[in-house]
Design a protein around this motif. Sequence first.
Motif, mmCIF file in Angstrom:
data_model
loop_
_atom_site.group_PDB
_atom_site.id
_atom_site.type_symbol
_atom_site.label_atom_id
_atom_site.label_comp_id
_atom_site.label_asym_id
_atom_site.label_seq_id
_atom_site.Cartn_x
_atom_site.Cartn_y
_atom_site.Cartn_z
ATOM 1 N N ALA A 31 0.807 -1.219 0.000
ATOM 2 C CA ALA A 31 0.000 0.000 0.000
ATOM 3 C C ALA A 31 0.841 1.271 0.000
ATOM 4 C CB ALA A 31 -0.931 -0.005 1.217
ATOM 5 N N LEU A 32 1.971 1.251 0.727
ATOM 6 C CA LEU A 32 2.764 2.468 0.877
ATOM 7 C C LEU A 32 4.130 2.392 0.205
ATOM 8 C CD1 LEU A 32 2.095 3.396 4.631
ATOM 9 C CD2 LEU A 32 0.867 4.170 2.590
ATOM 10 N N GLY A 33 4.429 1.261 -0.400
ATOM 11 C CA GLY A 33 5.744 1.112 -1.007
ATOM 12 C C GLY A 33 6.850 1.006 0.010
ATOM 13 N N ALA A 34 6.560 0.493 1.189
ATOM 14 C CA ALA A 34 7.556 0.385 2.257
ATOM 15 C C ALA A 34 8.607 -0.657 1.903
ATOM 16 C CB ALA A 34 6.875 0.012 3.573
ATOM 17 N N THR A 35 9.827 -0.428 2.356
ATOM 18 C CA THR A 35 10.903 -1.387 2.149
ATOM 19 C C THR A 35 11.087 -2.313 3.344
ATOM 20 O OG1 THR A 35 12.522 0.221 2.976
ATOM 21 C CG2 THR A 35 12.138 0.173 0.596
ATOM 22 N N ARG A 36 10.511 -1.944 4.494
ATOM 23 C CA ARG A 36 10.638 -2.759 5.692
ATOM 24 C C ARG A 36 9.626 -2.291 6.715
ATOM 25 N NH1 ARG A 36 15.060 -1.651 10.217
ATOM 26 N NH2 ARG A 36 14.333 -3.124 11.787
ATOM 27 N N THR A 37 9.127 -3.192 7.548
ATOM 28 C CA THR A 37 8.297 -2.832 8.694
ATOM 29 C C THR A 37 8.699 -3.710 9.879
ATOM 30 O OG1 THR A 37 6.439 -4.403 8.519
ATOM 31 C CG2 THR A 37 6.372 -2.449 7.081
ATOM 32 N N ASP A 38 8.335 -3.290 11.041
ATOM 33 C CA ASP A 38 8.432 -4.146 12.228
ATOM 34 C C ASP A 38 7.521 -3.572 13.300
ATOM 35 O OD1 ASP A 38 9.088 -6.199 13.960
ATOM 36 O OD2 ASP A 38 11.248 -5.997 13.632
ATOM 37 N N VAL A 39 7.204 -4.403 14.258
ATOM 38 C CA VAL A 39 6.399 -4.015 15.418
ATOM 39 C C VAL A 39 7.249 -4.202 16.662
ATOM 40 C CG1 VAL A 39 4.421 -4.666 16.860
ATOM 41 C CG2 VAL A 39 4.163 -4.524 14.376
ATOM 42 N N PHE A 40 7.331 -3.167 17.489
ATOM 43 C CA PHE A 40 8.049 -3.219 18.758
ATOM 44 C C PHE A 40 7.019 -3.195 19.879
ATOM 45 C CE2 PHE A 40 11.035 -1.506 15.744
ATOM 46 C CZ PHE A 40 12.263 -2.045 16.115
ATOM 47 N N MET A 41 7.082 -4.193 20.768
ATOM 48 C CA MET A 41 6.129 -4.300 21.868
ATOM 49 C C MET A 41 6.794 -3.899 23.182
ATOM 50 S SD MET A 41 3.382 -5.513 20.352
ATOM 51 C CE MET A 41 2.349 -6.179 21.657
ATOM 52 N N ALA A 42 6.029 -3.183 24.030
ATOM 53 C CA ALA A 42 6.521 -2.820 25.362
ATOM 54 C C ALA A 42 6.459 -4.031 26.284
ATOM 55 C CB ALA A 42 5.684 -1.681 25.932
ATOM 56 N N ASP A 43 7.501 -4.217 27.088
ATOM 57 C CA ASP A 43 7.517 -5.349 28.009
ATOM 58 C C ASP A 43 6.687 -5.039 29.260
ATOM 59 O OD1 ASP A 43 9.132 -3.938 29.924
ATOM 60 O OD2 ASP A 43 10.913 -4.450 28.767
ATOM 61 N N TYR A 44 6.601 -6.016 30.150
ATOM 62 C CA TYR A 44 5.738 -5.875 31.320
ATOM 63 C C TYR A 44 6.200 -4.757 32.256
ATOM 64 C CZ TYR A 44 3.038 -10.043 30.228
ATOM 65 O OH TYR A 44 2.190 -10.944 29.610
ATOM 66 N N ARG A 45 7.489 -4.511 32.308
ATOM 67 C CA ARG A 45 7.993 -3.435 33.164
ATOM 68 C C ARG A 45 7.984 -2.090 32.441
ATOM 69 N NH1 ARG A 45 12.216 -7.056 35.620
ATOM 70 N NH2 ARG A 45 11.485 -7.421 37.743
ATOM 71 N N ILE A 46 7.643 -2.092 31.160
ATOM 72 C CA ILE A 46 7.754 -0.908 30.296
ATOM 73 C C ILE A 46 9.173 -0.366 30.367
ATOM 74 C CG2 ILE A 46 6.552 1.152 29.466
ATOM 75 C CD1 ILE A 46 4.256 0.588 31.210
ATOM 76 N N SER A 47 10.147 -1.292 30.395
ATOM 77 C CA SER A 47 11.554 -0.909 30.451
ATOM 78 C C SER A 47 12.196 -0.911 29.075
ATOM 79 C CB SER A 47 12.321 -1.875 31.362
ATOM 80 O OG SER A 47 12.259 -3.205 30.853
ATOM 81 N N GLY A 48 11.488 -1.418 28.066
ATOM 82 C CA GLY A 48 12.045 -1.471 26.725
ATOM 83 C C GLY A 48 10.996 -1.855 25.710
ATOM 84 N N LEU A 49 11.372 -1.785 24.444
ATOM 85 C CA LEU A 49 10.512 -2.152 23.322
ATOM 86 C C LEU A 49 11.230 -3.231 22.527
ATOM 87 C CD1 LEU A 49 9.608 1.500 22.337
ATOM 88 C CD2 LEU A 49 7.953 -0.182 23.150
ATOM 89 N N TRP A 50 10.500 -4.276 22.145
ATOM 90 C CA TRP A 50 11.138 -5.473 21.619
ATOM 91 C C TRP A 50 10.499 -5.868 20.293
ATOM 92 C CZ3 TRP A 50 15.279 -6.457 24.509
ATOM 93 C CH2 TRP A 50 15.298 -5.878 25.792
ATOM 94 N N PRO A 51 11.334 -6.199 19.264
ATOM 95 C CA PRO A 51 10.810 -6.483 17.921
ATOM 96 C C PRO A 51 10.056 -7.804 17.867
ATOM 97 C CG PRO A 51 13.187 -6.862 17.994
ATOM 98 C CD PRO A 51 12.814 -6.272 19.315
ATOM 99 N N VAL A 52 8.968 -7.815 17.134
ATOM 100 C CA VAL A 52 8.143 -9.011 16.962
ATOM 101 C C VAL A 52 8.438 -9.687 15.634
ATOM 102 C CG1 VAL A 52 5.777 -9.904 16.807
ATOM 103 C CG2 VAL A 52 6.305 -8.039 18.390
ATOM 104 N N LEU A 53 8.434 -8.930 14.561
ATOM 105 C CA LEU A 53 8.618 -9.508 13.226
ATOM 106 C C LEU A 53 10.040 -9.996 13.030
ATOM 107 C CD1 LEU A 53 7.113 -10.026 10.585
ATOM 108 C CD2 LEU A 53 7.878 -7.791 9.788
ATOM 109 N N ASP A 54 10.998 -9.301 13.619
ATOM 110 C CA ASP A 54 12.406 -9.638 13.438
ATOM 111 C C ASP A 54 13.085 -9.761 14.800
ATOM 112 O OD1 ASP A 54 14.864 -10.125 12.393
ATOM 113 O OD2 ASP A 54 15.189 -8.126 11.548
#
Length: 392
Positions: A31-54
């Motif tokens: 749809a947007l011509g993107a070259t890459r995507t990923d999703v970063f999820m917040a952990d339970y402590r909200i101390s970091g964001l962690w990749p899901v797709l990669d």
Amino acid sequence: MVDAPDSVSRALRAAPPDQLVEAADQAIRSALGATRTDVFMADYRISGLWPVLDPELPAAGFLACHGVAQRCFSSQQPVRDAADDGRCRLYLPLSVWGERLGVLLIELSDAPGRSIETRATDIAGDLAVALRAADRETDRYRRARRRERLSMAAEMQWELLPGRSVSHRAFDLAGQLEPAYTVGGDHFDWSVDGDRLTVTVLNGDGNGLAASLLTAVAVNAMRNARRSGGGLAEQAELASDTLYYQHRGRRYVATLLLEVDIRSGRVRAVDAGSPHVLRLRGGTVEEITLEQQLPLGMFAEARYDLQEFELAPGDRLFVVSDGVWAAAPAEQEPYGERAMARSMRATRLQPAAEAVGTVMRELHAYHAETDLRDDAVVVCLDWRGFRGRDGG
């Protein structure tokens, strides 16, 4: 690309719940011509964001993404990051009804115009709704959020939560449990229903799984009364009777129940034990003193009286359990005596969801970064006041 959000929405609806990020990746690329995507999820402590797709993202690449993603997550605003090769990375908050899930990364070959950024923001909103719904059907995104194994008690507590933050035109509300991976009896619950916001904070008796089971019974009893149309006193009384007839007064739960009239800012309260309420108004912190009544489950047929206080636009309320208020590591004075007020003042320019993290970090620092000795709950309510559905 006119229908970019619609095409991605269709792809998300068609995807299996455990394959949402892959479906979003393919649809966004198309749809947007993107070259890459990923999703970063917040952990339970909200101390970091962690990749899901990669999840195997090389450390250098992850760290480069992480700082920008964290800025996006904290500000809840899109953030652009230009790469050395001319590509542009667009980081977008994944949030639904104020619940902050993580960040969507979309990498484009060129810097996007305003219309592309608007479409990407809409896509992030659709993906956030889909991810929250998918949590009921798959464990994938919960696994991405946990950086270590949860105890059985903590597993139950996190499952019981309504969420960690919620936004409304009249307020913002957020909460956090610690220690995140081993929490036992402390808990919070809330519900928005028409012109009423109900918030409860519980300080469960004991530790571990027994405390978690006790709290689960109390929370579900209060929900049962609330969902049957019962007022605040009836919620407390049903929970108290349920606990008493199960444990005969040997086990009980200190609980604070609050019901906010969203139109007026008037708060009704039942103080059934130890959670404390503090108000930050301007730069002044004061404890709201309520008459303490019996903890839930201590005696049969206990009855509870309502008390009231008022919120003014701009007020910030913190509700904390004894694990915060009474924390006194290494023979220091209790955290609630002075350190809590300092922490609250330090949050004045932060949104509620950031403020609970700040208070928890200050609490950990007060413990000299060692594990907390007791469960701790922090809930923060920012009151804007009711302005009507049109915002006026």
